[in-house]
Write a protein that holds these residues in place. Structure first.
Motif, PDB file in Angstrom:
ATOM      1  N   UNK A  97      20.446 -18.785  30.648  1.00  0.00           N
ATOM      2  CA  UNK A  97      19.077 -18.599  31.101  1.00  0.00           C
ATOM      3  C   UNK A  97      18.682 -19.582  32.184  1.00  0.00           C
ATOM      4  N   UNK A  98      17.487 -19.425  32.699  1.00  0.00           N
ATOM      5  CA  UNK A  98      17.051 -20.169  33.886  1.00  0.00           C
ATOM      6  C   UNK A  98      16.855 -21.664  33.645  1.00  0.00           C
ATOM      7  N   UNK A  99      16.573 -22.084  32.400  1.00  0.00           N
ATOM      8  CA  UNK A  99      16.415 -23.521  32.142  1.00  0.00           C
ATOM      9  C   UNK A  99      17.763 -24.198  31.941  1.00  0.00           C
ATOM     10  N   UNK A 100      18.603 -23.643  31.104  1.00  0.00           N
ATOM     11  CA  UNK A 100      19.854 -24.304  30.737  1.00  0.00           C
ATOM     12  C   UNK A 100      20.994 -24.095  31.739  1.00  0.00           C
ATOM     13  N   UNK A 101      21.075 -22.930  32.367  1.00  0.00           N
ATOM     14  CA  UNK A 101      22.233 -22.613  33.215  1.00  0.00           C
ATOM     15  C   UNK A 101      22.461 -23.621  34.343  1.00  0.00           C
ATOM     16  N   UNK A 102      21.412 -24.029  35.093  1.00  0.00           N
ATOM     17  CA  UNK A 102      21.661 -25.000  36.168  1.00  0.00           C
ATOM     18  C   UNK A 102      22.258 -26.308  35.664  1.00  0.00           C
ATOM     19  N   UNK A 103      21.960 -26.680  34.418  1.00  0.00           N
ATOM     20  CA  UNK A 103      22.544 -27.903  33.844  1.00  0.00           C
ATOM     21  C   UNK A 103      23.940 -27.626  33.295  1.00  0.00           C
ATOM     22  N   UNK A 104      24.098 -26.509  32.592  1.00  0.00           N
ATOM     23  CA  UNK A 104      25.394 -26.186  31.981  1.00  0.00           C
ATOM     24  C   UNK A 104      26.478 -25.990  33.030  1.00  0.00           C
ATOM     25  N   UNK A 105      26.130 -25.349  34.155  1.00  0.00           N
ATOM     26  CA  UNK A 105      27.116 -25.104  35.210  1.00  0.00           C
ATOM     27  C   UNK A 105      27.630 -26.412  35.821  1.00  0.00           C
ATOM     28  N   UNK A 106      26.837 -27.468  35.686  1.00  0.00           N
ATOM     29  CA  UNK A 106      27.227 -28.765  36.266  1.00  0.00           C
ATOM     30  C   UNK A 106      27.702 -29.743  35.189  1.00  0.00           C
ATOM     31  N   UNK A 107      27.956 -29.209  34.002  1.00  0.00           N
ATOM     32  CA  UNK A 107      28.464 -30.020  32.890  1.00  0.00           C
ATOM     33  C   UNK A 107      27.560 -31.215  32.575  1.00  0.00           C
TER      34      UNK A 107
ATOM     35  N   UNK B 256      20.863 -37.080  35.902  1.00  0.00           N
ATOM     36  CA  UNK B 256      20.339 -37.763  37.084  1.00  0.00           C
ATOM     37  C   UNK B 256      21.171 -37.495  38.325  1.00  0.00           C
ATOM     38  N   UNK B 257      22.488 -37.504  38.156  1.00  0.00           N
ATOM     39  CA  UNK B 257      23.384 -37.303  39.296  1.00  0.00           C
ATOM     40  C   UNK B 257      23.249 -35.899  39.885  1.00  0.00           C
ATOM     41  N   UNK B 258      22.892 -34.924  39.077  1.00  0.00           N
ATOM     42  CA  UNK B 258      22.783 -33.536  39.545  1.00  0.00           C
ATOM     43  C   UNK B 258      21.337 -33.054  39.651  1.00  0.00           C
ATOM     44  N   UNK B 259      20.392 -33.967  39.538  1.00  0.00           N
ATOM     45  CA  UNK B 259      18.985 -33.568  39.410  1.00  0.00           C
ATOM     46  C   UNK B 259      18.441 -32.834  40.642  1.00  0.00           C
ATOM     47  N   UNK B 260      18.888 -33.187  41.838  1.00  0.00           N
ATOM     48  CA  UNK B 260      18.345 -32.531  43.028  1.00  0.00           C
ATOM     49  C   UNK B 260      18.698 -31.044  43.035  1.00  0.00           C
ATOM     50  N   UNK B 261      19.947 -30.733  42.748  1.00  0.00           N
ATOM     51  CA  UNK B 261      20.370 -29.329  42.729  1.00  0.00           C
ATOM     52  C   UNK B 261      19.726 -28.576  41.568  1.00  0.00           C
ATOM     53  N   UNK B 262      19.598 -29.240  40.426  1.00  0.00           N
ATOM     54  CA  UNK B 262      18.983 -28.603  39.253  1.00  0.00           C
ATOM     55  C   UNK B 262      17.519 -28.277  39.531  1.00  0.00           C
ATOM     56  N   UNK B 263      16.796 -29.215  40.100  1.00  0.00           N
ATOM     57  CA  UNK B 263      15.384 -28.978  40.431  1.00  0.00           C
ATOM     58  C   UNK B 263      15.260 -27.807  41.399  1.00  0.00           C
ATOM     59  N   UNK B 264      16.143 -27.751  42.393  1.00  0.00           N
ATOM     60  CA  UNK B 264      16.103 -26.656  43.362  1.00  0.00           C
ATOM     61  C   UNK B 264      16.291 -25.301  42.679  1.00  0.00           C
ATOM     62  N   UNK B 265      17.251 -25.239  41.741  1.00  0.00           N
ATOM     63  CA  UNK B 265      17.488 -23.969  41.031  1.00  0.00           C
ATOM     64  C   UNK B 265      16.326 -23.626  40.109  1.00  0.00           C
ATOM     65  N   UNK B 266      15.743 -24.631  39.465  1.00  0.00           N
ATOM     66  CA  UNK B 266      14.577 -24.373  38.615  1.00  0.00           C
ATOM     67  C   UNK B 266      13.417 -23.818  39.434  1.00  0.00           C
TER      68      UNK B 266
ATOM     69  N   UNK C 251      17.247 -43.194  44.552  1.00  0.00           N
ATOM     70  CA  UNK C 251      16.143 -43.613  43.682  1.00  0.00           C
ATOM     71  C   UNK C 251      15.925 -42.582  42.589  1.00  0.00           C
ATOM     72  N   UNK C 252      15.894 -41.314  42.975  1.00  0.00           N
ATOM     73  CA  UNK C 252      15.707 -40.242  41.996  1.00  0.00           C
ATOM     74  C   UNK C 252      16.841 -40.233  40.987  1.00  0.00           C
ATOM     75  N   UNK C 253      18.062 -40.321  41.469  1.00  0.00           N
ATOM     76  CA  UNK C 253      19.218 -40.309  40.580  1.00  0.00           C
ATOM     77  C   UNK C 253      19.177 -41.475  39.605  1.00  0.00           C
ATOM     78  N   UNK C 254      18.821 -42.659  40.102  1.00  0.00           N
ATOM     79  CA  UNK C 254      18.772 -43.841  39.247  1.00  0.00           C
ATOM     80  C   UNK C 254      17.688 -43.722  38.185  1.00  0.00           C
ATOM     81  N   UNK C 255      16.501 -43.269  38.585  1.00  0.00           N
ATOM     82  CA  UNK C 255      15.399 -43.133  37.634  1.00  0.00           C
ATOM     83  C   UNK C 255      15.727 -42.165  36.508  1.00  0.00           C
TER      84      UNK C 255
END
Length: 564
Positions: A508-518, A30-40, A6-10
């Motif tokens: 940095x802490x905002x962009x890195x979790x997203x950049x590392x997951x492309x 969306x596909x990586x949101x759970x891991x990104x939120x955890x790192x944030x 549900x989270x991924x789809x939203x």
């Protein structure tokens, strides 16, 4: 459906406004949101606060209560035309607050479903699935039309009303009121503090500079919140007016149509709806409110006229038949200025095979349509690029010269939607253009979506104007990417190498979790989808809608109109 899906789809299919071009995407986010939120969370981009927990009256400890602490951010505004001269503002919200809203809804989807389960007069299910175009099941407009027709045929008087600028008028504190009941919440504030609905209130405000009025137009999570409020209003109206039959009421979000058999009853019903909406801080739209005797009800005839032309004049839509069709539609649009005549005509054109010899006529019509129906520019873009791909007969110079003129006209008014799609069409035609007025105006506009399109075209060497590169690079700071529109410009500008990352923000802490997951929010490789893709999807959608129509007819008429 699992909460993770549900989270991924939203977030994959329901985050950015659907009005943006296909190059803007949130699929990987969306596909990586759970891991990104955890790192944030670990990096303190936001924090979960439980310190306000404690004992309530009677020494009872409250469980499952917490709240969030995060920076308040401005959303990027995208001004979009409606009908006539009306416009509305879409919001491209910050990913931190938006991801947390989706996370909360996904984790507590059972509670959300119970809130929405109060729906009484709406035909639209709030269901989340990857199968849908926008993560949440779309509105079945043909079904609403049939129910309205049924109501009008079985009533003497018809009440119509809707809410003045619904989403922008919603009081965020009314989210807990809708979820748990206004009087309960106001009398027991501490009981509901840090509850699920209270957390949604906090997160919605955090994505809107902590303002308490308005929820963003664009994300599908806002539709879920709006329907939670509407479902509570359904429930209260049902309790106060139980004699009103469910089949005599149709509610499409905030748009009501109610049939009744006396003027006195109609007046009373309208007064009650107004009272309940005021109870939630909302006011009905006087200009769109009416009580009409059924014999005086206005019937729109433009659909019938177009339908009669298409059915009575057989053959393909080409030659003189096409020219006649293209002449009828602007006339009808002028007559029914607030109706989507041109948009309907464009959907017909998308399903037709345009012959090479008709491209010039079609090209002229599409350029006229760009002025008459600017809210259809996304469709116009798709058809122009389709025609060029299929026939290679589009006059690129004519289209680009006209569209540059329209870009300059609309950039002055900050009409973002028009500018975005006009630029996107030129991008698809792969023609180099220059506009000093666009270069000058973009420097003062807070629009990452337009800036990214121009940076992309500059890299392709199809935009020859000057861009405020140094100004943008100086504005993208560690503080600002947490609080305004620069997050998207910075992330995609740095990722694509269009801007210099002077402050090393990609690590940095905002962009890195997203950049590392492309994670990608703007994909330069994506173009418009072909019209045939949309036609195919429409056919699938119509088949699904037909099933719901069949069920409605059997329930209210006892007859299956498709059983032949």
């Amino acid at each position: 459906m699992a909460s993770s899906k549900i989270q991924s789809s939203l977030l994959s299919k329901g985050y950015f406004p659907k009005e943006l071009p296909e190059a803007f995407t949130t699929k990987t986010f969306g596909e990586n949101s759970r891991e990104i939120i955890s790192e944030w969370n670990k990096a303190k981009i936001f924090s979960v606060e439980t310190k306000a927990l404690g004992k309530l009256a009677g020494k009872k400890v409250r469980r499952g209560s917490y709240t969030y602490s995060l920076a308040s951010a401005d959303a990027e505004i995208i001004s979009v035309p409606k009908r006539g001269y009306e416009r509305r503002n879409l919001q491209l919200t910050h990913p931190v607050s938006q991801s947390l809203i989706a996370h909360e809804m996904a984790q507590h989807w059972g509670d959300i479903q119970r809130w929405i389960g109060r729906q009484t007069y709406s035909l639209d299910e709030i269901r989340v699935s990857d199968q849908y175009e926008r993560s949440v099941k779309g509105i079945n407009f043909p079904l609403h039309r049939e129910k309205k027709s049924y109501i009008e045929s079985t009533s003497d008087w018809v009440v119509r009303t809707d809410i003045t600028i619904f989403y922008p008028s919603i009081y965020t504190h009314s989210i807990p009121w809708a979820a748990y009941g206004k009087e309960k919440v106001k009398q027991n504030i501490n009981v509901y503090k840090e509850s699920l609905a209270d957390r949604l209130d906090v997160l919605v405000r955090s994505g809107n500079r902590n303002q308490t009025v308005g929820i963003p137009i664009g994300p599908e999570t806002s539709r879920i919140i709006a329907e939670t409020i509407s479902a509570r209003i359904d429930s209260e109206f049902r309790q106060s007016r139980p004699e009103v039959k469910i089949n005599n009421v149709d509610r499409l979000q905030d748009d009501w149509l109610i049939g009744t058999n006396s003027l006195e009853s109609a007046d009373s019903i309208l007064a009650e709806i107004s009272r309940i909406y005021r109870h939630f801080g909302l006011e009905i739209n006087g200009s769109k409110t009416s009580i009409n005797h059924i014999v005086a009800a206005r019937q729109e005839s433009w659909v019938s006229e177009i339908g009669a032309f298409l059915s009575h004049r057989g053959g393909s839509l080409s030659g003189s038949r096409l020219r006649e069709f293209l002449a009828i539609c602007p006339r009808l649009q002028a007559e029914f200025h607030s109706e989507p005549v041109i948009n309907y005509a464009l959907s017909v054109i998308e399903g037709a095979k345009i012959q090479t010899q008709d491209v010039r006529e079609m090209e002229s019509f599409l350029l006229k349509a760009s002025i008459i129906a600017p809210n259809s520019l996304d469709r116009i873009c798709r058809i122009i690029l389709d025609l060029q791909h299929e026939t290679n007969m589009i006059s690129k110079k004519k289209v680009v010269d006209r569209f540059v003129e329209l870009i300059e006209r609309n950039i002055e008014k900050e009409h973002h939607f028009e500018v975005i799609w006009l630029i996107y069409t030129i991008r698809g035609l792969n023609v180099r253009f220059y506009s000093r007025k666009l270069s000058d105006k973009i420097e003062s506009m807070q629009s990452a979506s337009i800036a990214l399109l121009l940076l992309d075209m500059r890299a392709r060497k199809t935009f020859g104007g000057k861009l405020p590169i140094e100004k943008w690079e100086s504005e993208i700071t560690e503080d600002r990417i947490l609080t305004d529109w620069t997050w998207l410009l910075g992330y995609e500008g740095f990722r694509n190498g269009w801007l210099r990352d002077k402050n090393n923000l990609m690590k940095g802490s905002l962009f890195a979790p997203m950049a590392h997951r492309n994670v990608v929010f703007y994909d330069p490789k994506r173009n418009v989808r072909p019209s045939k893709t949309f036609v195919s999807k429409r056919m699938i959608l119509r088949n699904d809608q037909k099933k719901e129509l069949r069920q409605f007819f059997v329930e209210v008429r006892g007859v299956d109109p498709f059983d032949y």
